[in-house]
Write a protein that holds these residues in place. Structure first.
Motif, mmCIF file in Angstrom:
data_model
loop_
_atom_site.group_PDB
_atom_site.id
_atom_site.type_symbol
_atom_site.label_atom_id
_atom_site.label_comp_id
_atom_site.label_asym_id
_atom_site.label_seq_id
_atom_site.Cartn_x
_atom_site.Cartn_y
_atom_site.Cartn_z
ATOM 1 N N ALA A 342 0.835 -1.204 0.000
ATOM 2 C CA ALA A 342 0.000 0.000 0.000
ATOM 3 C C ALA A 342 0.869 1.254 0.000
ATOM 4 O O ALA A 342 0.515 2.262 -0.601
ATOM 5 C CB ALA A 342 -0.933 0.001 1.214
ATOM 6 N N TRP A 343 2.004 1.201 0.679
ATOM 7 C CA TRP A 343 2.837 2.396 0.810
ATOM 8 C C TRP A 343 3.811 2.579 -0.340
ATOM 9 O O TRP A 343 4.062 3.675 -0.780
ATOM 10 C CB TRP A 343 3.610 2.354 2.147
ATOM 11 N N TRP A 344 4.406 1.443 -0.796
ATOM 12 C CA TRP A 344 5.449 1.599 -1.809
ATOM 13 C C TRP A 344 5.108 0.974 -3.140
ATOM 14 O O TRP A 344 5.945 0.865 -4.019
ATOM 15 C CB TRP A 344 6.800 1.142 -1.228
ATOM 16 N N LEU A 511 7.114 6.503 -2.577
ATOM 17 C CA LEU A 511 5.860 6.429 -1.830
ATOM 18 C C LEU A 511 4.650 6.588 -2.767
ATOM 19 O O LEU A 511 4.678 7.425 -3.670
ATOM 20 C CB LEU A 511 5.857 7.569 -0.803
ATOM 21 N N THR A 512 3.599 5.785 -2.558
ATOM 22 C CA THR A 512 2.363 6.028 -3.305
ATOM 23 C C THR A 512 1.725 7.270 -2.690
ATOM 24 O O THR A 512 1.363 7.287 -1.517
ATOM 25 C CB THR A 512 1.392 4.844 -3.175
ATOM 26 N N TRP A 513 1.622 8.341 -3.463
ATOM 27 C CA TRP A 513 1.199 9.630 -2.890
ATOM 28 C C TRP A 513 0.402 10.395 -3.931
ATOM 29 O O TRP A 513 0.826 11.412 -4.458
ATOM 30 C CB TRP A 513 2.433 10.427 -2.432
ATOM 31 N N VAL A 528 -8.728 7.648 0.615
ATOM 32 C CA VAL A 528 -7.751 7.241 1.633
ATOM 33 C C VAL A 528 -8.292 6.053 2.422
ATOM 34 O O VAL A 528 -7.580 5.069 2.663
ATOM 35 C CB VAL A 528 -7.395 8.422 2.568
ATOM 36 N N GLU A 531 -7.909 2.967 0.445
ATOM 37 C CA GLU A 531 -6.528 2.452 0.471
ATOM 38 C C GLU A 531 -6.256 1.703 1.784
ATOM 39 O O GLU A 531 -5.562 0.685 1.815
ATOM 40 C CB GLU A 531 -5.526 3.603 0.307
ATOM 41 N N ILE A 532 -6.809 2.223 2.869
ATOM 42 C CA ILE A 532 -6.660 1.572 4.171
ATOM 43 C C ILE A 532 -7.324 0.194 4.134
ATOM 44 O O ILE A 532 -6.764 -0.806 4.568
ATOM 45 C CB ILE A 532 -7.273 2.455 5.278
ATOM 46 N N GLY A 561 -3.696 -0.735 3.815
ATOM 47 C CA GLY A 561 -3.001 0.203 4.694
ATOM 48 C C GLY A 561 -3.166 -0.098 6.169
ATOM 49 O O GLY A 561 -2.410 0.404 6.993
#
Ligand code: SF4
Ligand code: SF4
Lengths: 904, 189
Positions: A342-344, A511-513, A528, A531-532, A561
């Motif tokens: 989820a983050w990278w 980072l996925t941003w 968001v 994604e969580i 997430g």
């Protein structure tokens, strides 16, 4: 609670209070602090429940309780330990429940030695480091194929050095065990079995001791124990409710453990009207632990890696859980890998351990008080404050302000100009001359924040329930949500680093941003939350929202997430937005909001049925086994594998969820059982033991060890400790001060002292004293008093009231002083201001969760207002020198003072 | 007013005529009161929300007129709170509309004796620069035993218990990626 049950959240939902037969409220003034939840207490009373309030003060909660039992602050483990002793001695615990659902029958290592054997410390204590080696607390293993008592197998539950102050680490899963082959004695008679150890450990916690150390009469104790026993068992349930009155102690986590043990013994866990109701003080404090703004955790209670110990992903995962243990925590690898995905995103691949190396490492305790000492030492340069006001709300406010005065830069995001934003021009240290505005180099940014009406998003309330609040209006001026602030800040940082070849910048650049923004630039909170919840990354369902944490994989094919929140966005529906009116659904109200895990409202609810899967009684039926369909059914979502029959027994060598037997209701525990004895998971002892507070007016009546030997001390010249009983100078700060909150204010006041309505209701800081203490010190109702501790001196209006009861402890009268902690000095635009009670408090922390001890501290009280200017500093210094308090006194971790033994 | 209307306006008859026999309802409502309309009745929309104070999580109905919050009341639909709010929840309209609310960015330069104004964009730019500088200066790649640290101990953060889950999530994600581990909230306090 995590170490006892496997999860840290409240076991029940708020409305379930109505179903209890007996409610014991301890460490909480629920009627005033959680007024709207208290309607369910009233409801329970109307249905015939008995309500008992145990608290140092008589409050509005006491006023409507059937009985108020005043207690000396900080002596709760003695009282609850005595109840444990009482039910064990008289055999009035719920034997069938205990035998089936707890670890009472498990055999503990021969190397284990109790506090009864070692004068107040457990085996494994290292006086050099103040930490425990947990090895000797382990279960005795059996060999595969062997049943129950057999020859002792090798002790292979693994050496485990107690990590210092992990804290909240077992919010979603219990501590790991190497495997689930444990030696047991089903008769619970073996002297090394948990039940027998428990009996010996609490044998000296007697009603007499309760009288002499807690100040509770024999009659009151009898009333309490009779109420508990009469309202537990097949037909009835008792519930415990607590709040910060329990957590804010140097052994706070152990207070809660004691209640957990008692509730397991009485068979009150997993059942309607039972359990432990944690009453939390902030809209989303549960959420801020689940998705943690805490140093030692990653989302979903996965630990933050530790340097040296968790060098590789494999090492990290093997410390989190063992593939050979029971329950769902064996899937921790899927939870972590999905988080890293989820983050990278695409950067996280199997070849690079899914970017595991991008995670920073801990090497010690990095809690907020440690950070403040870092500011004073100059190692911390920059500080963000988000809706928090440490200049008023944290213990030892002066230390907080001195820390901020030594920063390079400070960012304050709040609605108003709170004290933590303005201390550099109007704080107490400016008044005393200790700080001068034009000599303070801190650069400060104040950024106005949007409030709940001005943004979309979820709060997780006290019962683990996520509720969406919809945006009603646009925020005014420069006010923005924190979502917006962090999103924009992240973008700006990434822009500045774009093209960098420095490996340290990779985690930021990879980072996925990328979140959709509305026309005002506000990121989409729905996106968001989705994604969580997580999505499938490959296969037929690629791109779709995950149905729940059961679908998470460790191979990189899923992203999530926060695994415990997975399911909130199942079928692309944001279930936190569910608002089906109360009248249109069942009493469990599953269609209002969404509770983790998987919308289960009472945790461990498998235990609401007997080992054969039948309700313990019709009256308390909740979830049961349906023979016809071969499934668990009932009023709630079963907190158990849906088709695991009550009679199911796993073969030896099975692990994970399949290893859960049909009578293992604690599915996040490594052995499926509720833990009376914690072989792992608590770093200051497998069983709660009474120690006196850091500052106490009495000697520990049980052991020569006065204070919790594993507590965290912060020796510092601005954080001195008052001498305790038996130490020289103990009479300089002779009274016990305890802090609390009022209905009309909120914590450090940022959301209440700026509001005219609330300020008018509670305009002024005050302290509550008994008529006896008022007479002794010449205090007048409505007049002023000065309170002095080794940290500071403050003034308050005096409220003389019989609600404060002097207690007779060891033949001496102990006076307690109560103070609300909502006021502060300085700030711009506050409707009301006043001295801050937290300035009196010192910093000493619970070793398990690093929470400060604010419920008990020693003070003196004198009539009249405090001195102004430099004279104030002199007054505090004068007291310090008379008491003999120095940086070392009170901070030696093991005992300490052999003379005390004789004096007792 | 006709004679007949005046006659029927006599209190006792008014009670009889309106069925308000105890004289506590319609019969005693003055014209002034009758002409008043609750703010909740004239609102353009009602938005479902949650009280931002304690963790009971009471449901709120936010009444909005002309883009302004005009009233906040308990949500009778909520199974948790059943329409009730305590004094804090009831006062939350003032949290939104408080005249003392600070709605612009303020900046205090090092050693300055007062605030000065600053634009939001510029402030965020400056903060991004400070983060990058501090991170560079205080970066720890390895400890004395050569073990990975990959972090900065130069940055700390406190707050989150009053924030949304989504906000905590973005904060934690960004901080972790920048190597800031001293991230804490009220749960510790
Ligand atoms: S006065 Fe206090 S208790 Fe009474 S309705 Fe108002 S807020 Fe509630
Ligand atoms: S209205 Fe009161 S009880 Fe309800 S959530 Fe708000 S502060 Fe808590």
């Amino acid at each position: 609670m995590g170490a006892s049950f496997g999860r840290g959240g409240a076991t029940q939902f708020v409305q379930d209070i109505a179903n209890t037969d007996c409610l014991i409220i301890q460490g909480s003034n629920m009627a005033e602090c959680h007024p709207v939840a208290f309607q369910w207490v009233t409801e329970a009373k109307l249905r015939g429940a008995r309500v008992i309030h145990i608290d140092p003060r008589f409050t509005r909660t006491s006023a409507v309780a059937d009985k108020h039992i005043p207690i000396r602050a900080g002596s709760d483990v003695i009282l609850l330990g005595a109840l444990i002793n009482q039910v064990l001695r008289t055999g009035s615990y719920f034997e069938e429940y205990v035998a089936a659902y707890t670890n009472a029958s498990m055999i503990v290592s021969d190397d284990y030695q109790d506090t009864e054997d070692l004068s107040g410390v457990f085996s494994g204590y290292d006086p050099e480091t103040g930490q425990y080696d947990l090895t000797s607390w382990a279960y005795r293993s059996r060999k595969p194929g062997e049943d129950d008592i057999g020859e002792a197998g090798p002790e292979e539950h693994g050496a485990a050095k107690a990590a210092s102050a992990a804290g909240h680490a077992h919010g979603a899963a219990g501590a790991p065990l190497d495997h689930a082959l444990i030696e047991r004695d089903p008769t619970m008679q073996d002297p090394r079995c948990v039940l027998q150890i428990l009996k010996r450990h609490y044998a000296r916690y007697t009603p007499d001791l309760v009288t002499s150390a807690c100040g509770i009469s024999a009659a009151d104790f009898a009333y309490l124990s009779e109420s508990l026993v009469a309202n537990s068992g097949r037909e009835r349930t008792t519930m415990f409710a607590y709040a910060v009155g329990w957590t804010q102690h140097s052994l706070g986590a152990q207070f809660i453990r004691t209640a957990a043990i008692l509730q397991l013994l009485m068979g009150n866990v997993g059942r309607p009207g039972g359990g432990i109701m944690a009453l939390r003080g902030h809209a989303s404090i549960q959420g801020a632990s689940d998705i943690p703004t805490l140093f030692n955790l990653l989302p979903g209670y996965l630990p933050m890696p530790t340097a040296g110990k968790d060098e590789t992903l494999a090492q990290f995962l093997s410390a989190v859980s063992s593939p050979r243990q029971k329950g769902f925590w064996t899937h921790a690898d899927a939870y972590l890998v999905s988080l890293l995905k989820a983050w990278w995103g695409d950067a996280a691949q199997p070849e690079n351990d899914f970017c595991y190396d991008y995670l920073p490492r801990m090497n010690g305790n990095h809690n907020t008080y440690q950070s403040v000492l870092g500011m004073i030492a100059g190692t911390v340069e920059g500080y963000f404050l988000l809706g928090q006001n440490p200049a008023v709300g944290s213990a030892n406010g002066r230390l907080q302000r001195l820390g901020m005065a030594n920063l390079k830069w400070l960012v304050v995001r709040d609605f108003n100009l709170i004290e933590s934003a303005t201390w550099w021009k109007d704080g107490p240290e400016i008044a005393t001359g200790e700080l001068e505005t034009d000599k303070i180099g801190t650069e400060i940014f104040f950024l106005p924040a949007a409030n709940h009406a001005e943004k979309d998003g979820t709060f997780t309330q006290t019962q683990r329930m996520l509720q969406w609040h919809f945006k009603a209006v646009e925020p005014p001026g420069d006010a923005r949500s924190d979502l917006s602030f962090y999103y924009v800040l992240g973008k700006k940082i990434r822009e500045r680093l774009a093209g960098s070849t420095d490996p340290r910048d990779r985690p930021l650049l990879d980072l996925t941003w990328d979140y959709p923004q509305d026309e005002h630039g506000e990121p989409d909170a729905d996106a968001v939350l989705r994604e969580i919840n997580g999505t499938y990354l490959s296969g037929e369902q690629a791109g779709q929202a995950l149905p729940g944490f059961g679908a998470l994989k460790a191979d990189g094919s899923t992203a999530s997430g926060c695994w415990i929140y997975s399911g909130v966005y199942a079928d692309e529906v944001n279930a936190s937005k569910n608002k089906l009116p109360d009248a249109q659904q069942s009493w469990v109200a599953p269609n209002w909001g969404w509770a983790w895990p998987m919308n289960r409202r009472i945790l461990y609810n498998r235990a609401s049925a007997d080992p054969q899967g039948r309700p313990w009684s019709e009256r308390k039926a909740y979830v049961w086994w349906d023979e016809q369909t071969g499934r668990w059914v009932g009023h709630d979502v079963p907190d158990f594998p849906l088709t695991t029959a009550p009679s199911y027994r796993p073969a030896d060598g099975t692990s994970g969820p399949e290893a859960l037997a049909g009578d293992d209701p604690f599915i996040m525990q490594a052995d499926g059982k509720g833990w009376l004895f914690a072989p792992r998971g608590m770093i200051d002892g497998p069983l709660p033991t009474h120690y006196e507070a850091q500052e106490s007016p009495i000697g520990n009546p049980l052991y020569p060890q006065q204070r919790n030997p594993a507590r965290l001390v912060y020796p510092h010249k601005d954080n001195l400790t008052a001498p305790s009983f038996g130490e020289p100078g103990a009479d300089v700060y002779p009274f016990v001060a305890t802090t609390y909150r009022l209905t009309e204010h909120h914590t450090a006041g940022a959301m209440s002292r700026w509001l005219p309505y609330l300020s008018e209701l509670q305009p002024e800081f005050f302290c509550e004293v008994s008529p006896e203490l008022a007479a002794e010190r010449g205090l007048v109702n409505g007049g002023w008093a000065t309170l002095i501790s080794p940290r500071s001196a403050i003034e308050a209006r005096v409220l003389v009231t019989e609600r404060m009861t002097p207690l007779i402890i060891g033949g001496r009268t102990i006076h307690q002083i109560g103070m609300p902690y909502h006021w502060g000095v300085g700030g711009t635009g506050a409707v009301v201001t006043g001295d801050s009670a937290n300035d009196l408090l010192g910093v000493t922390l619970d070793p398990n969760v690093s929470i400060q001890e604010s419920k008990v501290s020693s003070v003196d009280i004198q009539p009249g207002r405090r001195p102004r200017g430099e004279a104030l500093t002199r007054l505090v210094a004068d007291y310090q020198s008379r008491s003999g308090a120095t940086v070392v006194t009170g901070n030696d971790i093991v005992n300490e003072n052999d003379e005390r033994e004789e004096r007792r | 007013m006709t004679d007949r209307a005046a006659f029927l306006g006599w209190p006792a008859l008014r009670q009889l005529a309106t069925g308000d026999y105890l004289g506590r309802g319609q019969a005693v409502v003055s014209k002034k009161t009758r002409d008043k309309l609750a703010r909740t009745a004239t609102a353009d929309k009602v938005v479902k929300s949650v009280c931002p104070y304690c963790a009971v999580g009471c449901g709120q109905n936010i009444f909005v007129k002309d883009g302004k919050v005009v009233q906040i009341e308990g949500d009778p639909d909520s199974p948790v709170s059943r329409g009730r709010l305590c004094p804090k929840g009831s006062a939350s309209e003032q949290l939104v509309n408080s005249p003392t609310r600070q709605t612009t960015v303020l900046y205090r330069a090092p050693y300055a004796t007062d605030w000065s104004p600053l634009g939001l964009e510029e402030a965020t730019d400056m903060i991004a620069d400070r983060v990058i500088e501090t991170r560079r200066r205080t970066w720890q790649d390895k400890d004395e035993n050569g073990q990975f640290l990959r972090r900065t101990m130069g940055i700390a953060s406190l707050g989150g218990a009053a924030l949304d889950n989504e906000e905590n999530y973005l904060m934690k994600k960004l901080y972790t990626a920048m190597g800031a581990i001293q991230v804490e909230n009220q749960a510790r306090i």
